[in-house]
Design a protein around this motif. Sequence first.
Motif, short mmCIF file in Angstrom:
data_model
loop_
_atom_site.label_atom_id
_atom_site.label_comp_id
_atom_site.label_asym_id
_atom_site.label_seq_id
_atom_site.Cartn_x
_atom_site.Cartn_y
_atom_site.Cartn_z
N VAL A 164 48.91 16.98 76.21
CA VAL A 164 48.39 15.76 76.83
C VAL A 164 49.47 14.70 76.85
CG1 VAL A 164 46.64 13.93 76.67
CG2 VAL A 164 46.04 16.29 76.05
N SER A 165 49.71 14.14 78.02
CA SER A 165 50.71 13.07 78.15
C SER A 165 50.03 11.71 78.17
CB SER A 165 51.52 13.27 79.43
OG SER A 165 50.68 13.02 80.55
N GLU A 196 34.36 17.38 67.92
CA GLU A 196 35.70 17.12 68.46
C GLU A 196 36.58 16.44 67.42
OE1 GLU A 196 34.85 14.90 72.06
OE2 GLU A 196 35.09 16.71 73.28
N ASP A 197 36.01 15.49 66.68
CA ASP A 197 36.75 14.81 65.62
C ASP A 197 37.21 15.81 64.56
OD1 ASP A 197 36.06 11.60 65.92
OD2 ASP A 197 34.47 12.90 66.65
N ARG A 231 38.69 13.53 73.58
CA ARG A 231 38.25 14.62 74.45
C ARG A 231 39.43 15.46 74.93
NH1 ARG A 231 38.22 14.91 79.70
NH2 ARG A 231 38.45 12.69 80.02
N LEU A 232 40.48 14.80 75.41
CA LEU A 232 41.63 15.53 75.95
C LEU A 232 42.40 16.28 74.87
CD1 LEU A 232 43.00 12.96 78.57
CD2 LEU A 232 41.81 15.11 79.03
N PHE A 233 42.61 15.65 73.71
CA PHE A 233 43.32 16.33 72.63
C PHE A 233 42.53 17.55 72.16
CE2 PHE A 233 45.46 12.14 70.99
CZ PHE A 233 46.35 12.18 72.06
N ALA A 234 41.20 17.43 72.09
CA ALA A 234 40.37 18.55 71.64
C ALA A 234 40.35 19.67 72.69
CB ALA A 234 38.95 18.07 71.35
N LEU A 286 46.79 9.46 67.93
CA LEU A 286 46.33 10.62 67.16
C LEU A 286 46.03 10.23 65.72
CD1 LEU A 286 45.84 13.70 66.94
CD2 LEU A 286 48.27 13.93 66.35
N SER A 287 46.94 9.50 65.12
CA SER A 287 46.76 9.05 63.75
C SER A 287 45.52 8.18 63.61
CB SER A 287 48.01 8.29 63.30
OG SER A 287 47.81 7.72 62.04
#
Length: 196
Positions: A27-28, A99-100, A17-20, A54-55
């Motif tokens: 994002v930390s 999101e993915d 959610r945060l990365f998207a 992320l990976s």
Amino acid sequence: MPESKDTKAKIRKAALRLFAERGYNAVSMRDLADAVGMRQGGLYNHFEGKQALLSNLMETHMVALLEALDTAMACVNGTRARLESFVRLHVAHHLSYPEDVFLAYMEIRSLDPGNRARIVALRNRYEHVLRGILEDGCAEGVFRIGDSAVHARMLLAMMTGVTVWYRDNGRLSRDEVVDLYLDAALQSVGLASEAS
């Protein structure tokens, strides 16, 4: 053990959610820890760091997509039917996991070289299935296209773009959108839809 699995799933969900929403670089690990209600150090019990997270998200997405594709294509015969199955699966799957999809396409640039190579290899496997369908259709004289590699990338870009604009509360249902994309894909290879 189940609690550890649940925590890992919560971290993955929050990271997705945060990365998207904000982008990977914005994002930390502290942001992620706050989102799941744990200390920052606790995240490292589940993931080596933000890059590993992320990976993991991208690889999970691509593996699920490839498995869904294998299932969708399992008993499909005929080039046209294979193209139809591919298109239906691609659009429906992408509508279900926007999101993915966003992460997989927009944040590939954020992966380190080793992780990037692994994810690109999975993406290439997926694209290769579509290219094979297009090449078979050309060899059989069923499809009329120029370069199959370019056409495959064009179709993938067109179909993946559905996640940018589609909303569940819009005027078209998911099934209607899938049908429209299928018509466009068939027209792009010189075929009319069944409804025409």
